[in-house]
Design an enzyme around this catalytic site. Structure first.
Site, PDB file in Angstrom:
ATOM      1  CG  ASN A   1      -0.309  -0.244   2.601  1.00 14.50           C
ATOM      2  OD1 ASN A   1       0.525  -0.960   2.546  1.00 14.50           O
ATOM      3  ND2 ASN A   1      -1.061   0.116   3.655  1.00 14.50           N
ATOM      4  CB  ILE A   2       1.732   3.763  -2.351  1.00 15.83           C
ATOM      5  CG1 ILE A   2       2.403   2.421  -2.796  1.00 15.83           C
ATOM      6  CG2 ILE A   2       2.444   4.997  -2.381  1.00 15.83           C
ATOM      7  CD1 ILE A   2       2.555   2.448  -4.159  1.00 15.83           C
ATOM      8  CD  GLU A   3      -1.504   5.047   4.317  1.00 19.83           C
ATOM      9  OE1 GLU A   3      -1.086   5.778   5.217  1.00 19.83           O
ATOM     10  OE2 GLU A   3      -2.260   4.013   4.905  1.00 19.83           O
TER      11      GLU A   3
ATOM     12  CB  CYS B   1      -5.621  -1.339  -1.845  1.00 19.80           C
ATOM     13  SG  CYS B   1      -6.690  -0.522  -0.705  1.00 19.80           S
TER      14      CYS B   1
ATOM     15  CD  GLU C   1      -5.357  -5.927  -1.072  1.00 19.31           C
ATOM     16  OE1 GLU C   1      -4.799  -4.724  -1.028  1.00 19.31           O
ATOM     17  OE2 GLU C   1      -6.074  -6.206  -0.237  1.00 19.31           O
TER      18      GLU C   1
ATOM     19  CB  CYS D   1     -10.933  -2.652   0.983  1.00 17.83           C
ATOM     20  SG  CYS D   1     -10.440  -1.892  -0.699  1.00 17.83           S
TER      21      CYS D   1
ATOM     22  CB  CYS E   1      -9.022  -4.618  -3.459  1.00 17.38           C
ATOM     23  SG  CYS E   1      -7.876  -3.278  -3.239  1.00 17.38           S
TER      24      CYS E   1
END
Ligand code: THU
Length: 138
Positions: A46-48, A57, A59, A95, A98
């Site tokens: 994940n990369i915010e 996310c 995935e 989620c 995804c």
């Protein structure tokens, strides 16, 4: 080629991917490992973003990497998630967003979602997580 799904190996790859997660906001790191029909594995984390909505996310990062390299057929995805610095004890299921995106690139009834519960692999088909999926008939 008929690739066997090695759940342990896929979970190991997901744990490696998790190390690269960029999570300054949630502190929750997720790693994913997506297996193609030919046996290739694409990792994602994940990369915010400080703007929040562009956050990605793990995935969908793995799936985007694979799709952008021309991959079209997938067998399974392993997902591992927990607060930074902690081992994952609880399973981490994808989620809703995804689940939908994965459903558009996989066979809902056979594509396997693999995660870990107290150190043991647990899996189910995506159809268990997304019953009555939205299908856009092109
Ligand atoms: N996250 C994932 O990467 N995958 C999931 O299946 C659930 C949530 C991320 C999004 C966000 O960066 C953090 O976990 C907390 O929600």
């Amino acid at each position: 080629m008929d690739t066997k799904i090695d759940e342990k190996k896929l979970l190991k790859e997901a744990k490696e991917a998790r190390k690269n997660a960029y999570v300054p906001f949630s502190g929750f790191t997720v790693g994913a490992a997506l297996l193609t029909k030919e046996g290739k594995i694409y990792r994602g984390c994940n990369i915010e973003s400080s703007v929040m909505s562009p956050s990605l996310c793990a995935e969908r990062v793995a799936l985007s990497k694979a799709i952008s390299e021309g991959e079209k057929e997938f067998l399974a995805i392993a997902i591992v998630g927990a607060p930074s610095g902690e081992d994952a004890k609880e399973p981490c299921y994808p989620c809703g967003v995804c689940r939908q995106v994965l459903s558009e690139h996989t066979d809902l009834n056979t594509f396997q979602i693999i995660t870990e519960e107290n150190g043991k692999a647990v899996s189910c088909p995506l159809s268990d997580l997304l019953p009555k999926a939205f299908v856009f008939d092109k």
